[in-house]
Design a protein around this motif. Structure first.
Motif, PDB file in Angstrom:
ATOM      1  N   ILE A 120       1.589  35.367  50.343  1.00  0.00           N
ATOM      2  CA  ILE A 120       1.024  35.843  51.607  1.00  0.00           C
ATOM      3  C   ILE A 120       0.728  37.335  51.572  1.00  0.00           C
ATOM      4  CG2 ILE A 120       1.489  36.209  54.061  1.00  0.00           C
ATOM      5  CD1 ILE A 120       3.189  33.731  54.070  1.00  0.00           C
ATOM      6  N   ILE A 121       1.648  38.112  51.029  1.00  0.00           N
ATOM      7  CA  ILE A 121       1.485  39.570  51.067  1.00  0.00           C
ATOM      8  C   ILE A 121       0.304  40.044  50.227  1.00  0.00           C
ATOM      9  CG2 ILE A 121       3.909  39.971  51.602  1.00  0.00           C
ATOM     10  CD1 ILE A 121       4.378  40.693  48.689  1.00  0.00           C
ATOM     11  N   LYS A 122      -0.247  39.157  49.397  1.00  0.00           N
ATOM     12  CA  LYS A 122      -1.442  39.488  48.612  1.00  0.00           C
ATOM     13  C   LYS A 122      -2.714  39.033  49.321  1.00  0.00           C
ATOM     14  CE  LYS A 122       0.063  37.496  44.784  1.00  0.00           C
ATOM     15  NZ  LYS A 122       0.077  37.071  43.359  1.00  0.00           N
ATOM     16  N   LYS A 123      -2.571  38.692  50.593  1.00  0.00           N
ATOM     17  CA  LYS A 123      -3.704  38.249  51.425  1.00  0.00           C
ATOM     18  C   LYS A 123      -4.338  36.969  50.878  1.00  0.00           C
ATOM     19  CE  LYS A 123      -3.375  41.826  54.159  1.00  0.00           C
ATOM     20  NZ  LYS A 123      -2.154  42.395  53.590  1.00  0.00           N
ATOM     21  N   LYS A 124      -3.485  36.098  50.341  1.00  0.00           N
ATOM     22  CA  LYS A 124      -3.931  34.803  49.843  1.00  0.00           C
ATOM     23  C   LYS A 124      -3.309  33.679  50.663  1.00  0.00           C
ATOM     24  CE  LYS A 124      -4.381  36.109  44.932  1.00  0.00           C
ATOM     25  NZ  LYS A 124      -3.930  35.767  43.555  1.00  0.00           N
ATOM     26  N   LEU A 125      -3.992  32.557  50.683  1.00  0.00           N
ATOM     27  CA  LEU A 125      -3.425  31.342  51.253  1.00  0.00           C
ATOM     28  C   LEU A 125      -2.373  30.800  50.288  1.00  0.00           C
ATOM     29  CD1 LEU A 125      -3.360  28.700  53.035  1.00  0.00           C
ATOM     30  CD2 LEU A 125      -5.304  27.920  51.637  1.00  0.00           C
ATOM     31  N   ALA A 126      -1.169  30.538  50.802  1.00  0.00           N
ATOM     32  CA  ALA A 126      -0.094  29.947  50.001  1.00  0.00           C
ATOM     33  C   ALA A 126       0.056  28.490  50.426  1.00  0.00           C
ATOM     34  CB  ALA A 126       1.212  30.702  50.234  1.00  0.00           C
ATOM     35  N   ILE A 127      -0.138  27.562  49.478  1.00  0.00           N
ATOM     36  CA  ILE A 127      -0.158  26.149  49.848  1.00  0.00           C
ATOM     37  C   ILE A 127       0.125  25.295  48.615  1.00  0.00           C
ATOM     38  CG2 ILE A 127      -2.641  25.808  49.423  1.00  0.00           C
ATOM     39  CD1 ILE A 127      -2.655  24.243  52.161  1.00  0.00           C
ATOM     40  N   VAL A 128       0.662  24.108  48.828  1.00  0.00           N
ATOM     41  CA  VAL A 128       0.978  23.198  47.723  1.00  0.00           C
ATOM     42  C   VAL A 128      -0.186  22.244  47.488  1.00  0.00           C
ATOM     43  CG1 VAL A 128       2.457  21.274  46.988  1.00  0.00           C
ATOM     44  CG2 VAL A 128       3.475  23.328  47.989  1.00  0.00           C
ATOM     45  N   SER A 129      -0.625  22.178  46.246  1.00  0.00           N
ATOM     46  CA  SER A 129      -1.653  21.214  45.840  1.00  0.00           C
ATOM     47  C   SER A 129      -0.982  19.891  45.534  1.00  0.00           C
ATOM     48  CB  SER A 129      -2.393  21.726  44.603  1.00  0.00           C
ATOM     49  OG  SER A 129      -3.126  20.677  43.992  1.00  0.00           O
ATOM     50  N   GLN A 130      -1.613  18.807  45.936  1.00  0.00           N
ATOM     51  CA  GLN A 130      -1.047  17.496  45.671  1.00  0.00           C
ATOM     52  C   GLN A 130      -1.408  16.966  44.289  1.00  0.00           C
ATOM     53  OE1 GLN A 130      -1.026  16.181  50.367  1.00  0.00           O
ATOM     54  NE2 GLN A 130      -1.222  14.568  48.849  1.00  0.00           N
ATOM     55  N   ALA A 131      -2.010  17.801  43.463  1.00  0.00           N
ATOM     56  CA  ALA A 131      -2.158  17.477  42.039  1.00  0.00           C
ATOM     57  C   ALA A 131      -0.862  17.917  41.378  1.00  0.00           C
ATOM     58  CB  ALA A 131      -3.350  18.197  41.432  1.00  0.00           C
ATOM     59  N   SER A 132       0.044  16.999  41.205  1.00  0.00           N
ATOM     60  CA  SER A 132       1.412  17.330  40.849  1.00  0.00           C
ATOM     61  C   SER A 132       1.906  16.477  39.695  1.00  0.00           C
ATOM     62  CB  SER A 132       2.305  17.113  42.081  1.00  0.00           C
ATOM     63  OG  SER A 132       3.652  17.027  41.738  1.00  0.00           O
ATOM     64  N   ARG A 133       2.848  17.007  38.944  1.00  0.00           N
ATOM     65  CA  ARG A 133       3.474  16.213  37.882  1.00  0.00           C
ATOM     66  C   ARG A 133       4.333  15.096  38.464  1.00  0.00           C
ATOM     67  NH1 ARG A 133       8.570  19.520  35.372  1.00  0.00           N
ATOM     68  NH2 ARG A 133       9.570  20.169  37.305  1.00  0.00           N
ATOM     69  N   LEU A 134       4.551  15.140  39.784  1.00  0.00           N
ATOM     70  CA  LEU A 134       5.309  14.079  40.441  1.00  0.00           C
ATOM     71  C   LEU A 134       4.450  12.868  40.764  1.00  0.00           C
ATOM     72  CD1 LEU A 134       7.280  16.371  42.905  1.00  0.00           C
ATOM     73  CD2 LEU A 134       8.203  15.256  40.874  1.00  0.00           C
ATOM     74  N   GLN A 135       3.144  13.004  40.619  1.00  0.00           N
ATOM     75  CA  GLN A 135       2.223  11.913  40.922  1.00  0.00           C
ATOM     76  C   GLN A 135       1.802  11.181  39.657  1.00  0.00           C
ATOM     77  OE1 GLN A 135      -0.920  14.121  42.986  1.00  0.00           O
ATOM     78  NE2 GLN A 135      -0.388  13.039  44.853  1.00  0.00           N
ATOM     79  N   GLU A 136       1.755   9.856  39.734  1.00  0.00           N
ATOM     80  CA  GLU A 136       1.250   9.069  38.617  1.00  0.00           C
ATOM     81  C   GLU A 136      -0.279   9.046  38.629  1.00  0.00           C
ATOM     82  OE1 GLU A 136       3.038   5.226  38.669  1.00  0.00           O
ATOM     83  OE2 GLU A 136       5.060   5.988  38.248  1.00  0.00           O
ATOM     84  N   ARG A 137      -0.863   9.112  39.818  1.00  0.00           N
ATOM     85  CA  ARG A 137      -2.320   9.166  39.972  1.00  0.00           C
ATOM     86  C   ARG A 137      -2.657  10.268  40.969  1.00  0.00           C
ATOM     87  NH1 ARG A 137      -4.923   4.568  37.962  1.00  0.00           N
ATOM     88  NH2 ARG A 137      -3.543   2.817  37.494  1.00  0.00           N
ATOM     89  N   HIS A 138      -3.697  11.036  40.670  1.00  0.00           N
ATOM     90  CA  HIS A 138      -4.064  12.151  41.533  1.00  0.00           C
ATOM     91  C   HIS A 138      -5.121  11.791  42.569  1.00  0.00           C
ATOM     92  CE1 HIS A 138      -1.527  14.776  39.333  1.00  0.00           C
ATOM     93  NE2 HIS A 138      -2.243  14.771  38.237  1.00  0.00           N
TER      94      HIS A 138
END
Length: 300
Positions: A120-138
């Motif tokens: 956040i302090i770098k003026k960027k959006l901080a968010i989790v992508s659902q392209a994850s190693r926890l997913q079997e299919r993206h």
């Protein structure tokens, strides 16, 4: 000098117990910043608002962005909370660093808050992508014939359904969803203005459902408009599968190096949301299956 940090959530009376979990999970943390907690009222009872206020929570009615949004929502008053996500800098004008956390999530470890703030302090959006190693299919695919498939990833599907410009639709092809359940943006970042722009467009589009507007807008400003964002590690918005560490007495990442999970998000856990006694199968540190609740009060 510590900077101010504002954590925001919200919901209606059905989410009262979940909001309590979130509140007490935050109170249990050692957050170095000056923390303000805001809950947006999407249909809380008066006694519930008084309860939260007694713990120092600022409870506010976010209202509706415009008359059309209220009409489009019909009797679903709680949708004002979803729409308010892109107005947080205006609703809380004295805020500095803003983190949104859905009501069906709670914070287990302060590491997630610190990671989000570092972006956040770098003026960027901080968010989790659902392209994850926890997913079997993206993404979802639909077989046509032979080796041909139709892409059905959420952002592409929703952009197509909204009948957006071809270049926008193409920019969503095979893009992973940026999960709107947990995200952070500084109050003076340009993202807010663009999110509101797209929300207004979508509210005037009968082909777009209110609940999908925020997630689609986040995808467009990130992938098409190229506003800066950083994809956070899964532990900042953890949606399973789950592993429990008896040694740490914490939920940890499913895979090595088994870091403690920061924020647990009860996505697709409908029974868990309404029943504190409900348990599911999770792994322990030896890969054995044990029964655990994912709710805050049951996992501590």
């Amino acid at each position: 000098m510590n900077e101010s940090l504002t954590i925001v959530s919200g919901g209606d009376t059905k989410y009262f117990e979940l909001l309590k979990d979130l509140l007490f999970s935050l109170k249990n943390l050692e957050i170095k910043d000056n923390l303000d907690i805001y809950f947006l009222d999407g249909g809380l009872q008066e006694s519930e608002k008084v309860y939260f206020s007694s713990f120092g929570v600022n409870v506010i009615d976010p209202g509706w962005p415009n008359k059309l949004s209220k009409i489009k929502a019909g009797k679903k008053n709680h949708l004002k909370v979803e729409l308010a996500k892109v107005h947080l800098d205006k609703l809380i004008p004295n805020s500095q660093n803003i983190i949104w956390i859905d009501a069906d999530a709670w914070v287990q470890n302060v590491n997630a808050i610190e990671i989000i703030k570092s972006v956040i302090i770098k003026k960027k959006l901080a968010i989790v992508s659902q392209a994850s190693r926890l997913q079997e299919r993206h993404m979802s695919l639909k077989k046509v014939f032979g080796p041909l498939y139709i892409l059905k990833n959420i952002l592409y599907k929703n952009a197509t359904k909204a009948n957006l410009k071809k270049e926008i639709i193409n920019s969503m092809v095979a893009r992973p969803t940026l999960n709107a359940g947990v995200f952070g943006i500084s109050s003076d970042s340009p993202h807010w203005k663009r999110l509101r722009y797209w929300q207004k467009i979508f509210l005037n589009n009968p082909r777009v459902r209110i609940f999908t507007t925020t997630q689609l807008a986040l995808g467009i400003i990130s992938y098409y408009e190229k506003l800066p964002f950083e994809a956070l590690p899964d532990i900042c918005n953890y949606m399973g599968p789950y592993r429990w560490s008896k040694k740490l007495n914490l939920f940890i990442d499913l895979y090595a190096p088994y870091h403690p999970v920061g924020i647990i998000h009860l996505v697709s856990q409908e029974q868990m949301r309404i029943d504190k006694e409900h348990k599911i199968d999770v792994y322990d540190e030896e890969d054995k299956i044990i029964q655990m609740s994912l709710r805050y009060q049951k996992s501590q």
